[in-house]
Enzyme design. Structure first.
Site, PDB file in Angstrom:
ATOM      1  N   ASP A 192       0.029  -2.390   4.149  1.00 53.79           N
ATOM      2  CA  ASP A 192       1.085  -1.449   4.568  1.00 53.79           C
ATOM      3  C   ASP A 192       2.428  -2.342   4.645  1.00 53.79           C
ATOM      4  O   ASP A 192       3.383  -1.940   4.752  1.00 53.79           O
ATOM      5  CB  ASP A 192       0.929  -0.456   5.844  1.00 53.79           C
ATOM      6  N   GLU A 223       0.662  -0.528  -4.572  1.00 52.74           N
ATOM      7  CA  GLU A 223      -0.247   0.615  -4.910  1.00 52.74           C
ATOM      8  C   GLU A 223       0.174   1.870  -4.876  1.00 52.74           C
ATOM      9  O   GLU A 223       1.002   2.386  -3.816  1.00 52.74           O
ATOM     10  CB  GLU A 223      -1.513   0.306  -3.925  1.00 52.74           C
ATOM     11  N   ASP A 274      -1.138   6.444  -5.646  1.00 57.34           N
ATOM     12  CA  ASP A 274      -2.243   7.521  -5.967  1.00 57.34           C
ATOM     13  C   ASP A 274      -1.482   8.344  -6.705  1.00 57.34           C
ATOM     14  O   ASP A 274      -0.418   9.063  -6.435  1.00 57.34           O
ATOM     15  CB  ASP A 274      -2.775   7.903  -4.654  1.00 57.34           C
ATOM     16  N   HIS A 287      -1.018  10.894  -2.176  1.00 59.16           N
ATOM     17  CA  HIS A 287      -2.458  10.529  -1.841  1.00 59.16           C
ATOM     18  C   HIS A 287      -3.173  11.774  -1.316  1.00 59.16           C
ATOM     19  O   HIS A 287      -4.229  11.771  -1.957  1.00 59.16           O
ATOM     20  CB  HIS A 287      -2.203   9.638  -0.530  1.00 59.16           C
ATOM     21  N   LYS A 335      -7.060   9.811  -8.542  1.00 58.81           N
ATOM     22  CA  LYS A 335      -7.638  10.831  -7.552  1.00 58.81           C
ATOM     23  C   LYS A 335      -8.332  12.004  -8.362  1.00 58.81           C
ATOM     24  O   LYS A 335      -7.380  13.143  -7.996  1.00 58.81           O
ATOM     25  CB  LYS A 335      -6.919  10.768  -6.346  1.00 58.81           C
ATOM     26  N   GLU A 385      -4.043   4.114  -8.480  1.00 54.03           N
ATOM     27  CA  GLU A 385      -5.386   5.029  -8.109  1.00 54.03           C
ATOM     28  C   GLU A 385      -5.345   6.351  -8.542  1.00 54.03           C
ATOM     29  O   GLU A 385      -4.526   7.193  -8.151  1.00 54.03           O
ATOM     30  CB  GLU A 385      -5.791   5.019  -6.649  1.00 54.03           C
ATOM     31  N   HIS A 442       0.918  -1.309   0.121  1.00 55.11           N
ATOM     32  CA  HIS A 442      -0.171   0.017   0.005  1.00 55.11           C
ATOM     33  C   HIS A 442       0.787   1.160   0.073  1.00 55.11           C
ATOM     34  O   HIS A 442       1.760   1.589   0.918  1.00 55.11           O
ATOM     35  CB  HIS A 442      -0.787  -0.059   1.204  1.00 55.11           C
ATOM     36  N   ARG A 443       0.790   2.076  -1.126  1.00 55.94           N
ATOM     37  CA  ARG A 443       1.637   3.199  -1.270  1.00 55.94           C
ATOM     38  C   ARG A 443       3.064   2.925  -1.220  1.00 55.94           C
ATOM     39  O   ARG A 443       3.774   3.807  -0.726  1.00 55.94           O
ATOM     40  CB  ARG A 443       1.121   4.337  -0.262  1.00 55.94           C
TER      41      ARG A 443
END
Length: 620
Positions: free
Chosen positions: A590, A400, A402, A415, A476, A474, A373-374
């Site tokens: 994470d 992942e 953003d 993010h 945004k 992702e 995650h990130r």
């Protein structure tokens, strides 16, 4: 020594109280649990579908939930659900208290008479003065009653990302925890109110007052007794589970090669453990109210209050046990029990034997993939080059990230819509140009040693990750974007990464724009609410769902339609085991190291390792 004798005398009296009507109570609780799963749950589902249909919606997501909540129809249907849950819960409790009181008065309680009395009593909740009881039933009881931990119909889960947000803000965490402690301690004064309501025909307002008065000067003593009782019951349950687990382990070690005998032995042990789990599942709430009932009678006697009398309408009550078919079952009860045991052991044996032979693992299922995650955000500043390199280094399958667009059209990896949290600059991404932010410190907020880390562009990340890791990008959108989706599609085509990336978004329109720009790019619709029929969303190839609100039925329906399931953000082993067990495709976390290790352990563990873990989860 005297106190120990009093404890044993208390326990002896408690089990004596259970003995007279334990059969009736067991049958009722089995019917109640079955109804909660087979009747009430589908009924709730039907009401929700009706509410959605009334507003022209087929599913609930982050985008549609605002429309759903603002509608008066929604609140009407939610009110129906809340009232139904309250009544269903109250009916259970009234029947339990009635059955215990009949035992206290040494009366045999027929099943139908019990249900009739419970129904008659619980119907009084519709009176105006008893409306407050709805809140007590739906909020106070699940929170304060430690034994109501398995299959409770009003149990709900707060989304993990909300809990995480609260717990990372100290004052919010203190307020959140303090609020529930205060509510729990405050409401404990009402601990006898349901007994007054059920047995003495009080409305709930009167019952609360009388409970408060009865408990006067005994508050802390009662609290310690109730907590001790609950802890003892839970301890006994887990003690049985641990002993059974130890037996399973010993048999596995002692008889590793004798498949037939070993499987039969383990099946017998598993049956015993299943019975213990089922009994606890049925008797968690009755056990709690037995404790409260005994305290209630003791406090009333000590205070000089009259204890409710015997039930006067049981002599001519219809008894199922007197019917011909029940008598016939009773005559053949030993054969029925023996046959049931043989069938259960046979099924367990077949499953265990097949598992040992590898029949259940034919390589048809795909392993769950892990997304960092990130990037590896547990060890590095999120959404930075070091985080993505860290994810590659530890062997994550995916990373992942953003993406947003600056005022001059640069696609950057960030993010938050505001830059303050990670860079200190209090401006929105769409308000600044790339030249204004490219030299900002984007790492010191995590650790001073990362002060040279900068905000990366999507192009920089693609160069670092190409051929090394898959990406979940992702989008945004801010509403000020020019061509964000088109730029993302162009970059994926430029670096030949369309086959190794999925583009996701909370905005379904962004997925449409991606597909229009390049329909070969895989997409995923992100939602924290996963309810309804998502399968007709043509621009979504998969769904990225918040972990605590995910259901097995949603996973099955989506995968049957050929959709991939990504689950976010899973950072605990318990939650990870749960979602992996649902058959998902990809988990976002994470801590990819923890996730990879646990998934590997699950894939290579034996059936009995998994079985024991499942047993330990009963009641959680």
């Amino acid at each position: 020594m005297k106190k120990i004798k009093n404890v044993f005398r208390y326990l002896h009296y408690t089990f004596g109280l259970l003995k007279l009507n334990i059969g009736t109570l067991l049958v009722f609780e089995l019917l109640y649990k079955f109804a909660s799963m087979a009747v009430f749950k589908p009924l709730l589902t039907g009401v929700m579908k009706l509410a959605l249909k009334a507003q022209g919606l087929s599913y609930l997501s982050d985008e549609t939930i605002g429309t759903f909540i603002r509608s008066p129809l929604t609140w009407f249907f939610l009110l129906l659900i809340v009232l139904g849950m309250a009544f269903f819960t109250l009916f259970d409790i009234c029947c339990i208290i009635t059955c215990i009181h009949a035992s206290f008065r040494k009366q045999a309680m027929p099943l139908l008479a019990l249900m009739r009395k419970g129904l008659k009593t619980s119907l009084r909740v519709i009176y105006q003065r008893n409306i407050v009881m709805i809140l007590y039933l739906l909020i106070i009881i699940p929170m304060t009653h430690a034994l109501v931990i398995s299959g409770y119909i009003t149990k709900f889960t707060v989304p993990q990302f909300i809990v995480d947000y609260i717990m990372t803000h100290t004052w919010l965490a203190i307020l959140y925890i303090g609020f529930w402690i205060y509510i729990g301690l405050r409401s404990f004064h009402w601990i006898y109110s349901l007994h007054y309501f059920c047995l003495e025909n009080c409305n709930f307002k009167q019952a609360r007052k009388r409970s408060w008065k009865l408990q006067e000067n005994h508050y802390w003593t009662d609290l310690i007794i109730v907590l001790g009782w609950s802890a003892a019951c839970i301890g006994i349950y887990y003690g049985v589970i641990l002993v059974g687990s130890w037996l399973v382990s010993r048999v596995n070690q002692a008889l590793p090669t004798q498949d037939l005998f070993s499987s039969l032995t383990l099946s017998g042990i598993s049956l015993l453990m299943d019975v213990c789990g089922a009994l606890f599942f049925c008797f968690d709430l009755p056990l709690f109210f037995i404790c409260i009932s005994l305290l209630f009678y003791y406090r009333k006697a000590a205070a000089g209050e009259r204890i409710p009398r015997v039930f006067r309408d049981l002599d001519n009550a219809y008894r199922i046990t007197n019917t011909r078919w029940v008598k016939k079952i009773y005559v053949y009860r030993k054969r029925i029990i023996a046959l049931s045991i043989v069938v259960v052991i046979g099924v367990n044996f077949a499953y265990n034997f097949a598992d040992r032979r590898g029949v259940l693992h034919m390589g048809l299922g795909n392993p769950v993939e892990v997304t960092a995650h990130r990037g590896y955000s547990a060890a590095y500043p999120e959404n930075t080059i070091p985080a993505f390199k860290g994810a590659i280094q530890v062997g994550a399958d995916w990373a992942e990230l953003d993406v947003q667009q600056t005022a001059d059209g640069e696609v950057i990896v960030m993010h938050d819509s505001n830059l303050k949290r990670t860079t200190g600059l209090d401006k929105e991404v769409w308000q600044v140009t790339w030249d204004e932010i490219k030299d900002l410190d984007n790492g010191s907020w995590f650790d001073k040693k990362y002060q040279t880390v900068r905000i990366p562009t999507l192009e920089e990340v693609l160069k670092v990750c190409r051929g090394k890791i898959h990406l979940n990008i992702e989008i945004k959108p801010s509403g000020h974007d020019k061509d964000l989706e088109e730029q993302v599609a162009k970059l994926l085509k430029k670096y030949h990464m369309r086959d190794t990336c999925v583009v996701s978004s909370l905005k379904y329109d962004s997925l449409r724009k991606i597909k229009e720009a390049d329909d070969s790019i895989e997409t995923a619709y992100i939602t924290s609410v996963s309810y309804g029929n998502f399968t007709d969303l043509e621009y979504a190839d998969g769904y990225s769902v918040e972990s605590t609100l995910l259901s097995k039925s949603f996973v099955n329906k989506a995968q049957k339609a050929g959709k991939q399931i990504y689950v976010w953000t899973v950072n605990s082993e318990e939650r990870l085991e749960k979602v992996v067990g649902m058959g998902i495709d990809n988990v976002i976390t994470d801590d990819p190291v923890m996730a990879k290790e646990l998934i590997y352990e699950q894939e290579h563990s034996t059936f009995w390792d998994r079985y024991v873990k499942q047993l330990l989860q009963i009641g959680k």
